[in-house]
Design a protein around this motif. Structure first.
Motif, PDB file in Angstrom:
ATOM      1  N   THR A 127       6.445   7.358   9.910  1.00 48.29           N
ATOM      2  CA  THR A 127       5.402   6.655   9.524  1.00 48.29           C
ATOM      3  C   THR A 127       4.555   7.230   8.565  1.00 48.29           C
ATOM      4  N   ALA A 128       4.266   8.551   8.593  1.00 49.12           N
ATOM      5  CA  ALA A 128       3.271   9.186   7.285  1.00 49.12           C
ATOM      6  C   ALA A 128       4.220   9.073   6.205  1.00 49.12           C
ATOM      7  N   GLY A 129       5.445   9.325   6.232  1.00 48.17           N
ATOM      8  CA  GLY A 129       6.330   9.278   5.078  1.00 48.17           C
ATOM      9  C   GLY A 129       6.480   7.889   4.467  1.00 48.17           C
ATOM     10  N   LEU A 130       6.462   7.073   5.108  1.00 49.05           N
ATOM     11  CA  LEU A 130       6.787   5.603   4.772  1.00 49.05           C
ATOM     12  C   LEU A 130       5.293   5.438   4.088  1.00 49.05           C
ATOM     13  N   LEU A 131       4.203   5.632   4.673  1.00 47.45           N
ATOM     14  CA  LEU A 131       2.768   5.224   3.998  1.00 47.45           C
ATOM     15  C   LEU A 131       2.635   6.080   2.515  1.00 47.45           C
ATOM     16  N   VAL A 132       3.197   7.198   2.618  1.00 50.27           N
ATOM     17  CA  VAL A 132       3.218   7.900   1.263  1.00 50.27           C
ATOM     18  C   VAL A 132       3.981   7.163   0.243  1.00 50.27           C
ATOM     19  N   ALA A 133       5.159   6.787   0.578  1.00 52.35           N
ATOM     20  CA  ALA A 133       6.187   6.073  -0.347  1.00 52.35           C
ATOM     21  C   ALA A 133       5.531   4.869  -0.788  1.00 52.35           C
ATOM     22  N   PHE A 134       4.946   4.161   0.303  1.00 53.23           N
ATOM     23  CA  PHE A 134       4.381   2.514  -0.083  1.00 53.23           C
ATOM     24  C   PHE A 134       3.284   2.996  -1.206  1.00 53.23           C
ATOM     25  N   ALA A 135       2.078   4.229  -0.781  1.00 56.87           N
ATOM     26  CA  ALA A 135       1.337   4.182  -1.760  1.00 56.87           C
ATOM     27  C   ALA A 135       1.855   4.566  -3.100  1.00 56.87           C
ATOM     28  N   GLY A 136       2.963   5.262  -3.205  1.00 57.20           N
ATOM     29  CA  GLY A 136       3.528   5.527  -4.614  1.00 57.20           C
ATOM     30  C   GLY A 136       3.819   4.180  -5.375  1.00 57.20           C
ATOM     31  N   LEU A 137       4.438   3.295  -4.542  1.00 56.96           N
ATOM     32  CA  LEU A 137       4.774   1.660  -5.137  1.00 56.96           C
ATOM     33  C   LEU A 137       3.438   0.979  -5.428  1.00 56.96           C
ATOM     34  N   VAL A 138       2.488   1.277  -4.675  1.00 54.73           N
ATOM     35  CA  VAL A 138       1.239   0.345  -5.060  1.00 54.73           C
ATOM     36  C   VAL A 138       0.574   0.972  -6.358  1.00 54.73           C
ATOM     37  N   TRP A 139       0.646   2.160  -6.467  1.00 56.79           N
ATOM     38  CA  TRP A 139       0.077   2.994  -7.706  1.00 56.79           C
ATOM     39  C   TRP A 139       0.994   2.390  -8.904  1.00 56.79           C
ATOM     40  N   LEU A 140       2.329   2.268  -8.782  1.00 59.92           N
ATOM     41  CA  LEU A 140       3.221   2.137  -9.746  1.00 59.92           C
ATOM     42  C   LEU A 140       2.649   0.371 -10.278  1.00 59.92           C
ATOM     43  N   LEU A 141       2.632  -0.359  -9.236  1.00 56.86           N
ATOM     44  CA  LEU A 141       2.452  -1.673  -9.407  1.00 56.86           C
ATOM     45  C   LEU A 141       1.111  -2.363  -9.779  1.00 56.86           C
ATOM     46  N   ALA A 142       0.142  -1.003  -9.740  1.00 57.36           N
ATOM     47  CA  ALA A 142      -1.285  -1.241  -9.963  1.00 57.36           C
ATOM     48  C   ALA A 142      -1.433  -1.823 -11.514  1.00 57.36           C
ATOM     49  N   PRO A 143      -2.439  -2.496 -11.730  1.00 54.42           N
ATOM     50  CA  PRO A 143      -2.892  -3.109 -13.063  1.00 54.42           C
ATOM     51  C   PRO A 143      -3.157  -1.772 -13.824  1.00 54.42           C
ATOM     52  N   GLY A 144      -2.685  -1.959 -15.028  1.00 53.60           N
ATOM     53  CA  GLY A 144      -2.669  -0.795 -16.053  1.00 53.60           C
ATOM     54  C   GLY A 144      -1.855  -0.874 -17.152  1.00 53.60           C
ATOM     55  N   ALA A 145      -1.988  -0.138 -18.193  1.00 56.73           N
ATOM     56  CA  ALA A 145      -1.185  -0.050 -19.506  1.00 56.73           C
ATOM     57  C   ALA A 145       0.472   0.028 -19.142  1.00 56.73           C
TER      58      ALA A 145
END
Length: 286
Positions: free
Chosen positions: A126-144
């Motif tokens: 579960t911890a690993g999946l949360l870390v991976a999901f956080a990375g995806l959220v970061w990638l898709l978050a608004p930005g240049a």
């Protein structure tokens, strides 16, 4: 009986070929669509149809094995959904970004489906999946350097569809025959889309890229993967798939000239690190 050195080398070689094939799908699809060489519907239809032909040739001595059955419908639907979402996503996504989203969602989707089936992940998973999901959220978050949201969501849907396809085909008594039947059924659906969606005439290059994706990196790549999969542990198979976005990113930079932004590289490290936490084998107690 432990495997011989030649047997281990064969497994490593086949696994490497499968990884190259998986990454190759992204590296063939992106330039075909981004350059306007072929429309997405026709690319998908040719990919599925040529893959079905190649797999049918591999099953030539037993033609009954390639005729889809009622039990194959879930696999056919999942394969078609994956191919459609994957192809239309690459109209705007870069090859490296698409591969990262795809294989991250494959692993997250497998974990989610396992939980729905009554096999929830443990604390470390579960911890690993949360870390991976956080990375995806970061990638898709608004930005240049944010990738387009709708294509990213389509690629995420492709990853979920591939996870379903993986679970549906798990433990198949005849992996090659079942893969051939799935491709035949999905190709029929793909051809319906081709006739329903008008597109400009493709170039020779676009057709060649679609056929290469269907016959080589899809049909032969999947056949190689399913041949070697029984010889790999679950953790090893999962870890091997983590190499696909890395290979795709390297190929995109060298072959397609894509610029890998620092945000993409950092998010990829977070996502792959989280998935590794999830699938890494546990150490036995001292």
């Amino acid at each position: 009986m432990p495997p011989t050195p030649s047997g281990r080398f064969r497994v490593i070689a086949l696994t490497a070929l499968a990884i190259l094939a998986f990454a190759g799908n992204s590296l063939l699809t992106r330039p075909a669509l981004a350059g306007g060489e072929i429309g997405p519907a026709l690319f998908m239809g040719l990919r599925l149809a040529s893959g079905a032909v190649m797999l049918a040739l591999l099953c030539l001595r037993r033609p009954a094995a390639i005729l889809p059955r009622r039990a194959d419908l879930p696999g056919v639907a999942a394969l078609f959904a994956y191919a459609a979402a994957f192809t239309f996503a690459y109209l705007e996504l870069g090859a490296a970004t698409g591969a990262l989203i795809l294989f991250a969602l494959v692993q997250l989707g497998l974990a989610g489906l396992a939980s729905a089936a009554g096999r929830p992940p443990g604390r470390r998973e579960t911890a690993g999946l949360l870390v991976a999901f956080a990375g995806l959220v970061w990638l898709l978050a608004p930005g240049a350097t944010q990738p387009p949201l709708l294509p990213a969501l389509l690629m995420a849907a492709a990853g979920i569809a591939w996870a379903v396809y993986t679970l549906v085909g798990r433990g198949a008594a005849d992996p090659l025959g079942r893969t051939a039947r799935n491709f035949v059924g999905a190709a029929l659906l793909g051809l319906l889309v081709v006739f329903a969606v008008p597109e400009p005439a493709p170039t020779v290059t676009g057709v060649a890229l679609a056929l290469a994706s269907g016959m080589v990196t899809s049909a032969l790549g999947y056949a190689v993967w399913y041949a070697v999969l029984p010889r790999l542990s679950v953790a090893t198979a999962g870890a091997a798939q983590l190499l696909v976005p890395v290979v795709a990113a390297a190929g995109a930079a060298l072959w397609l000239g894509e610029v890998l932004s620092p945000r993409l590289v950092a998010a990829a490290m977070v996502v792959l690190g989280g998935i590794w936490i999830t699938i890494a084998p546990r150490r036995p107690p001292a």
